[in-house]
Every structure is written in C-alpha cells, then in structure tokens.
Design a protein around this motif. Structure first.
Motif, short mmCIF file in Angstrom:
data_model
loop_
_atom_site.label_atom_id
_atom_site.label_comp_id
_atom_site.label_asym_id
_atom_site.label_seq_id
_atom_site.Cartn_x
_atom_site.Cartn_y
_atom_site.Cartn_z
N ILE A 20 0.85 -1.18 0.00
CA ILE A 20 0.00 0.00 0.00
C ILE A 20 0.89 1.24 0.00
O ILE A 20 2.07 1.17 0.37
CB ILE A 20 -0.93 0.03 1.23
CG1 ILE A 20 -0.10 0.00 2.52
CG2 ILE A 20 -1.91 -1.12 1.19
CD1 ILE A 20 -0.94 0.19 3.77
N LYS A 21 0.34 2.35 -0.43
CA LYS A 21 1.09 3.60 -0.46
C LYS A 21 0.75 4.42 0.78
O LYS A 21 -0.39 4.85 0.95
CB LYS A 21 0.74 4.40 -1.72
CG LYS A 21 1.13 3.71 -3.02
CD LYS A 21 0.72 4.55 -4.22
CE LYS A 21 1.10 3.88 -5.52
NZ LYS A 21 0.70 4.68 -6.71
N VAL A 22 1.72 4.60 1.64
CA VAL A 22 1.55 5.39 2.85
C VAL A 22 2.28 6.71 2.65
O VAL A 22 3.50 6.73 2.48
CB VAL A 22 2.11 4.65 4.08
CG1 VAL A 22 1.89 5.50 5.34
CG2 VAL A 22 1.44 3.29 4.23
N ARG A 30 8.75 7.05 -0.24
CA ARG A 30 9.76 7.20 -1.29
C ARG A 30 9.59 6.14 -2.38
O ARG A 30 9.76 6.41 -3.56
CB ARG A 30 11.16 7.08 -0.68
CG ARG A 30 11.45 8.11 0.38
CD ARG A 30 12.88 8.01 0.89
NE ARG A 30 13.18 9.00 1.91
CZ ARG A 30 14.39 9.20 2.41
NH1 ARG A 30 15.41 8.47 1.97
NH2 ARG A 30 14.59 10.13 3.34
N LEU A 31 9.23 4.94 -1.95
CA LEU A 31 9.13 3.83 -2.90
C LEU A 31 8.08 4.10 -3.97
O LEU A 31 8.25 3.72 -5.13
CB LEU A 31 8.79 2.54 -2.13
CG LEU A 31 9.05 1.22 -2.83
CD1 LEU A 31 10.52 1.07 -3.19
CD2 LEU A 31 8.61 0.06 -1.94
N GLN A 32 6.98 4.75 -3.61
CA GLN A 32 5.91 4.99 -4.57
C GLN A 32 6.29 6.02 -5.63
O GLN A 32 5.59 6.16 -6.63
CB GLN A 32 4.63 5.44 -3.86
CG GLN A 32 4.77 6.74 -3.11
CD GLN A 32 3.53 7.05 -2.29
OE1 GLN A 32 2.52 7.43 -2.84
NE2 GLN A 32 3.60 6.85 -0.97
N LYS A 33 7.42 6.67 -5.44
CA LYS A 33 7.85 7.70 -6.40
C LYS A 33 9.04 7.25 -7.26
O LYS A 33 9.57 8.04 -8.02
CB LYS A 33 8.22 8.98 -5.65
CG LYS A 33 7.05 9.59 -4.89
CD LYS A 33 7.47 10.80 -4.08
CE LYS A 33 6.31 11.36 -3.29
NZ LYS A 33 6.73 12.53 -2.45
N GLY A 37 15.26 3.11 -13.68
CA GLY A 37 16.64 3.56 -13.56
C GLY A 37 17.05 3.85 -12.13
O GLY A 37 18.24 3.92 -11.83
N ASP A 38 16.07 4.02 -11.23
CA ASP A 38 16.39 4.23 -9.82
C ASP A 38 16.91 2.93 -9.20
O ASP A 38 16.65 1.84 -9.70
CB ASP A 38 15.16 4.71 -9.06
CG ASP A 38 14.77 6.13 -9.42
OD1 ASP A 38 15.57 6.81 -10.08
OD2 ASP A 38 13.64 6.54 -9.07
N THR A 39 17.61 3.06 -8.09
CA THR A 39 18.19 1.90 -7.41
C THR A 39 17.43 1.60 -6.12
O THR A 39 17.13 2.49 -5.34
CB THR A 39 19.67 2.16 -7.07
OG1 THR A 39 20.40 2.33 -8.29
CG2 THR A 39 20.26 0.98 -6.31
#
Length: 212
Positions: A20-22, A30-33, A37-39
């Motif tokens: 889920i997006k919190v 941060r993960l939802q954005k 190419g991101d690590t």
C-alpha cells in the motif's frame, strides 16, 4: 529497511512486490515515487515462514490473508508445486474497501491463462482447483466480515462449499497483521490443527514477518 513479501512466483526472473502507499511512511513515501533507472537495495537472503515444506501432505490448502498479506499467496498460487501437493487451493482475502480486492481478483481470474499453471488449475470436468473468497469489513459485499468472524460462524465454509477445517485433510497458511495472525491461529488451533515449521512440518503455518 522493511520486510516485504515477494509476490512473484519462485520461477520468475523478476521480483514483484505488493504494497500500500503510505504518504508519510518511512519507506513507501519514497518507494511509490521511484522511476525506471532508480536503485533499490535488497537484502541478500530472502527469509520467510510461508513455505510448502512447513506443511504435512494434505488434500486441501487454505490461505487466509488480509490487506497486503495476500502477497505471498500471489506467489504460491502461481507455483506448480502447490497443485502437485494439493487437490484444492482456497485463498481468502479480507480488506476494508472493494478497491483493495482488485489485485487478488485480477490475478486469480487470469491464472487460467497462465502458461505454466493454467492447465493445472482446471480439472478435466472444467471446474477450478483454485477458489478465491473475498470479504469486506467497511463496504457492502456478498460476504462481509473479518476472517475470524467467518471462521467462527462457519460462513467461510458455506461459501467454499466445504466441511469445517479437519487436521486429517486441511492445511492452512495465515498472513496479515500481527493481531489477525494471532487471532486466526487460535481459531485454527481450535479445529485441531497444529502449527508447523521447516524443521517440524504440521497442519498450519503463519508469517512471522508481519505485514499489511
């Protein structure tokens, strides 16, 4: 660091996660954005307790999940070994609102077309060896209520068209919040099932890295 269940099957060459997006979450904010190419840093060794080897042979496998606790079962229902071990697989997914059921419903409905397990899911008479039973706690739905309530009242078994849990034939996996896992495990034990582990397989197993 956060523990996430891998939703992709063991044979896949890609890793799939279900979260889920919190908005203010320490990781999901941060993960939802992330973009291509991101690590993302992953631990080297996957761990978990929801594995088939922790269960004794049986006829029917139940997977009880709430929220993002469906993730490990998204992996297991796409694993051929699941259907080699059990004649019938029943997955339950309980959420608050209907939109939260979209992922599980779509995945299970599409499984008949899966090139690896599609033919294993369907019996010769055309019936499915895999059932998904969904329930909601905050919105109207054909089945409404927490998984614990459905177990206590027997409504779950009516919906599945089965007898109540039997340690001789039924095996259970449980994944959700810590409270859900604790409460559901107590009910499962009430049916005579014993918790197992990799070293000592038994009739049910719970996820120890609490999610959703």
């Amino acid at each position: 660091m956060r523990a996430y269940s891998i939703a992709s099957p063991a044979w896949d060459d890609k890793l799939e996660f279900y979260s889920i997006k919190v908005e203010d979450g320490p990781l999901t904010s941060r993960l939802q954005k992330i973009e291509i190419g991101d690590t993302v840093l992953l631990g080297r060794k996957p761990v978990g307790t929801l594995v088939l080897d922790a269960l004794l042979p049986g006829k029917r496998l139940w997977m009880f999940s709430t929220g993002t606790g469906f993730a490990p079962f998204a992996s297991l229902v796409r694993d051929p070994e699941t259907y080699e071990r059990y004649d019938e697989v029943i997955v339950t997914h309980t959420c608050r609102e209907a939109g939260e059921l979209e992922y599980s419903t779509r995945l299970v409905n599409d499984l008949i077309n899966d090139p690896l397990v599609g033919e294993m899911v369907v019996r010769e008479d055309g019936s499915s060896r895999l059932k998904l039973i969904t329930s909601l706690t905050r919105e109207d739905h054909p089945i409404k209520g927490r998984i614990t309530t459905l177990l206590e009242t027997g409504e779950l078994f009516d919906a599945a068209g089965t007898a109540p849990l039997n340690p001789e034939t039924d095996r259970v996996m449980i994944c959700g919040s810590k409270d859900m896992i604790d409460d559901t495990a107590k009910l499962v034990e009430g049916f005579g099932l014993t918790e197992g582990s990799n070293s000592q397989p038994a009739e049910f197993v719970v996820e120890k890295s609490f999610v959703g």
